[in-house]
Design an enzyme around this catalytic site. Structure first.
Site, PDB file in Angstrom:
ATOM      1  N   CYS A   1     -18.297 -33.230 -28.109  1.00 31.65           N
ATOM      2  CA  CYS A   1     -17.306 -32.580 -28.971  1.00 31.65           C
ATOM      3  C   CYS A   1     -17.679 -31.117 -29.204  1.00 31.65           C
ATOM      4  O   CYS A   1     -16.808 -30.244 -29.215  1.00 31.65           O
ATOM      5  CB  CYS A   1     -17.180 -33.309 -30.296  1.00 31.65           C
ATOM      6  SG  CYS A   1     -16.507 -34.980 -30.125  1.00 31.65           S
TER       7      CYS A   1
ATOM      8  N   CYS B   1      -9.128 -39.666 -22.685  1.00 37.84           N
ATOM      9  CA  CYS B   1     -10.216 -39.910 -23.637  1.00 37.84           C
ATOM     10  C   CYS B   1      -9.771 -39.691 -25.063  1.00 37.84           C
ATOM     11  O   CYS B   1     -10.372 -40.232 -25.978  1.00 37.84           O
ATOM     12  CB  CYS B   1     -11.379 -38.972 -23.359  1.00 37.84           C
ATOM     13  SG  CYS B   1     -12.606 -39.711 -22.340  1.00 37.84           S
TER      14      CYS B   1
END
Length: 148
Positions: free
Chosen positions: A102, A33
């Site tokens: 995140c 990712c």
């Protein structure tokens, strides 16, 4: 789309780097990712004296890492354990929904470094009993990255 605080922590990240002979080092993320966070802690007498990070990822990942280090520096281990991804995002004046992972990575990186500290020192940390050092928040949701 991004707050001024996110942009500031992305352009001028705080506490970037590594700590030699760190008390605990944690790495979380997923190379496929592109978001990988590594957190370094210097702990003395139960207090996080210094914290540094290296993050490979998007602006939100860098901003989340930077803010998380600011929020735990000088705090006790237990205070660092209580930091949530929501607090990281809130202190950045929010993140877009597809970037919330995140802030989860930032929380997990801290816990991963504390887990490493626990393993090295033998000092038990409340709240790490069920910590999974291999957990990846990318597996939980669609997070805005293209995957093959």
């Amino acid at each position: 789309m991004y707050s001024e605080k996110v942009m500031d922590h992305f352009i001028n990240p705080r506490n970037v780097g590594e700590i030699e002979n760190a008390s605990g080092v944690g790495e979380v993320g997923n190379p496929r990712c592109g978001d990988i966070m590594k957190m370094y802690l210097d702990i003395e007498d139960g207090i996080i004296k210094d914290v540094k990070f290296r993050t490979f990822g998007c602006g939100s990942a860098i901003a989340s890492s930077s803010m998380a280090t600011e929020l735990i520096k000088g705090k006790s281990i237990q205070e660092a354990m209580e930091l949530t991804n929501k607090q990281v995002a809130d202190n950045l004046d929010g993140l877009p929904p597809v970037k919330m992972h995140c802030s989860v990575l930032a929380e997990q990186a801290i816990k991963s470094a504390l887990y490493d500290y626990q393993q090295r020192s033998g000092i038990k940390i409340a709240g790490l009993e069920d910590f999974d050092p291999d957990y990846d928040p990318h597996d939980d949701e669609d997070h805005g990255h293209d995957e093959d």
